[in-house]
Design a protein around this motif. Structure first.
Motif, PDB file in Angstrom:
ATOM      1  N   ASN A  69     -10.597  15.160   3.754  1.00 56.50           N
ATOM      2  CA  ASN A  69      -9.821  14.084   4.367  1.00 56.50           C
ATOM      3  C   ASN A  69      -8.332  14.431   4.311  1.00 56.50           C
ATOM      4  N   VAL A  70      -7.535  13.659   5.016  1.00 51.65           N
ATOM      5  CA  VAL A  70      -6.080  13.800   4.920  1.00 51.65           C
ATOM      6  C   VAL A  70      -5.510  12.513   4.345  1.00 51.65           C
ATOM      7  N   ALA A  71      -4.380  12.632   3.659  1.00 56.21           N
ATOM      8  CA  ALA A  71      -3.797  11.463   3.004  1.00 56.21           C
ATOM      9  C   ALA A  71      -2.287  11.441   3.167  1.00 56.21           C
ATOM     10  N   LEU A  72      -1.758  10.243   3.215  1.00 53.16           N
ATOM     11  CA  LEU A  72      -0.318   9.995   3.176  1.00 53.16           C
ATOM     12  C   LEU A  72      -0.050   9.262   1.880  1.00 53.16           C
ATOM     13  N   ASN A  73       0.645   9.911   0.973  1.00 57.53           N
ATOM     14  CA  ASN A  73       0.904   9.339  -0.339  1.00 57.53           C
ATOM     15  C   ASN A  73       2.383   9.014  -0.465  1.00 57.53           C
ATOM     16  N   LEU A  74       2.708   7.737  -0.535  1.00 50.63           N
ATOM     17  CA  LEU A  74       4.090   7.297  -0.665  1.00 50.63           C
ATOM     18  C   LEU A  74       4.450   6.957  -2.103  1.00 50.63           C
ATOM     19  N   GLY A  75       3.502   7.181  -3.020  1.00 49.31           N
ATOM     20  CA  GLY A  75       3.727   6.910  -4.431  1.00 49.31           C
ATOM     21  C   GLY A  75       3.582   8.175  -5.243  1.00 49.31           C
TER      22      GLY A  75
ATOM     23  N   VAL B 105       0.854  -1.188   0.000  1.00 55.08           N
ATOM     24  CA  VAL B 105       0.000   0.000   0.000  1.00 55.08           C
ATOM     25  C   VAL B 105       0.891   1.240   0.000  1.00 55.08           C
ATOM     26  N   ASP B 106       0.635   2.178  -0.922  1.00 52.77           N
ATOM     27  CA  ASP B 106       1.414   3.409  -0.926  1.00 52.77           C
ATOM     28  C   ASP B 106       0.532   4.643  -0.808  1.00 52.77           C
ATOM     29  N   TYR B 107      -0.749   4.423  -0.473  1.00 56.92           N
ATOM     30  CA  TYR B 107      -1.651   5.566  -0.298  1.00 56.92           C
ATOM     31  C   TYR B 107      -2.594   5.261   0.862  1.00 56.92           C
ATOM     32  N   PHE B 108      -2.569   6.126   1.867  1.00 63.65           N
ATOM     33  CA  PHE B 108      -3.437   5.977   3.032  1.00 63.65           C
ATOM     34  C   PHE B 108      -4.280   7.242   3.161  1.00 63.65           C
TER      35      PHE B 108
END
Length: 235
Positions: free
Chosen positions: A98-104, A29-32
């Protein structure tokens, strides 16, 4: 993840980081994304505790770019002024997306992006007759994938999900139908194999929402540019 009040301010950040790491390493997973309710939308406790900053410290950023800029400005105030706390009005405003953590590098396709297109397909081509849509979509899906054996009852249930979705998002090639057929076969028997199959399909095809088709998710502005590179704050 809900941290009860007596345990906040301790190892909650560490625990959250381990949950994210587990999903990242196990499922690639690269998007939370975190729903705004978790940090204050219709949630007075989230506002009182300043929960927005808990996620911000872990690298999450507001999806809406205007709110992301507001958060950056507010963070600068926190760093400049000792003892400063964000006003309730500001924290409420930050629940606008919303908030997001994008690792991609890409925002992945979301289930709502697909279901919107399936609904449009049913209404446009099948006069909202879902059974007719499923029958035609399954037949076309199996033919294109080269699926000659009769599907099991479990596979049939998954085909009713995937075949209309494939038709709705424009899957046309035998190769892509074959990748999705692997998803269909894996889902009833092994959730990890299913995740791998879905990941293989997305990785090979680069399937992400297309501008002007399914709406991108943002409670404030569905068409605003999304912030895709939040940085993890280790402080």
């Amino acid at each position: 993840m809900n941290i009860f009040e007596p345990y906040r301010g301790g190892e909650s950040g560490y625990m959250m980081a381990q949950v994210l790491r587990t999903y990242r390493q196990t499922f690639c997973v690269d998007y939370f994304e975190v729903d705004a309710h978790q940090f204050g939308l219709d949630n007075p406790d989230g506002i009182a505790s300043g929960a927005y900053w808990f996620y911000h410290r872990l690298g999450f950023r507001s999806i809406d770019v205007t709110l992301a800029a507001l958060a950056a400005s507010e963070k600068a105030k926190i760093e400049r002024r000792s003892g400063y706390r964000s006003p309730e009005k500001t924290l409420l405003k930050l629940t606008g997306s919303n908030v997001a953590l994008n690792l991609g590098r890409q925002v992945p396709m979301h289930i709502s992006d697909i279901t919107t297109e399936v609904t449009k397909l049913a209404a446009g081509r099948f006069d909202s007759n879902r059974l007719a849509m499923e029958r035609e979509s399954i037949a076309a899906f199996m033919k294109s994938a080269g699926w000659t054996q009769k599907p099991t009852a479990d596979e049939q249930r998954v085909l009713r999900e995937w075949a209309p979705a494939a038709a709705a998002i424009g899957v046309k090639t035998r190769r892509e139908h074959g990748l999705l057929a692997a998803c269909v076969r894996a889902k009833p028997r092994d959730v990890l194999a299913y995740q791998d199959a879905v990941w293989a399909w997305q990785r090979e095809t680069g399937r992400v929402p297309k501008a002007g088709s399914a709406r991108l998710r943002s409670p404030v502005d569905a068409h605003s540019k999304r912030l895709i590179e939040p940085r993890i704050d280790h402080r």
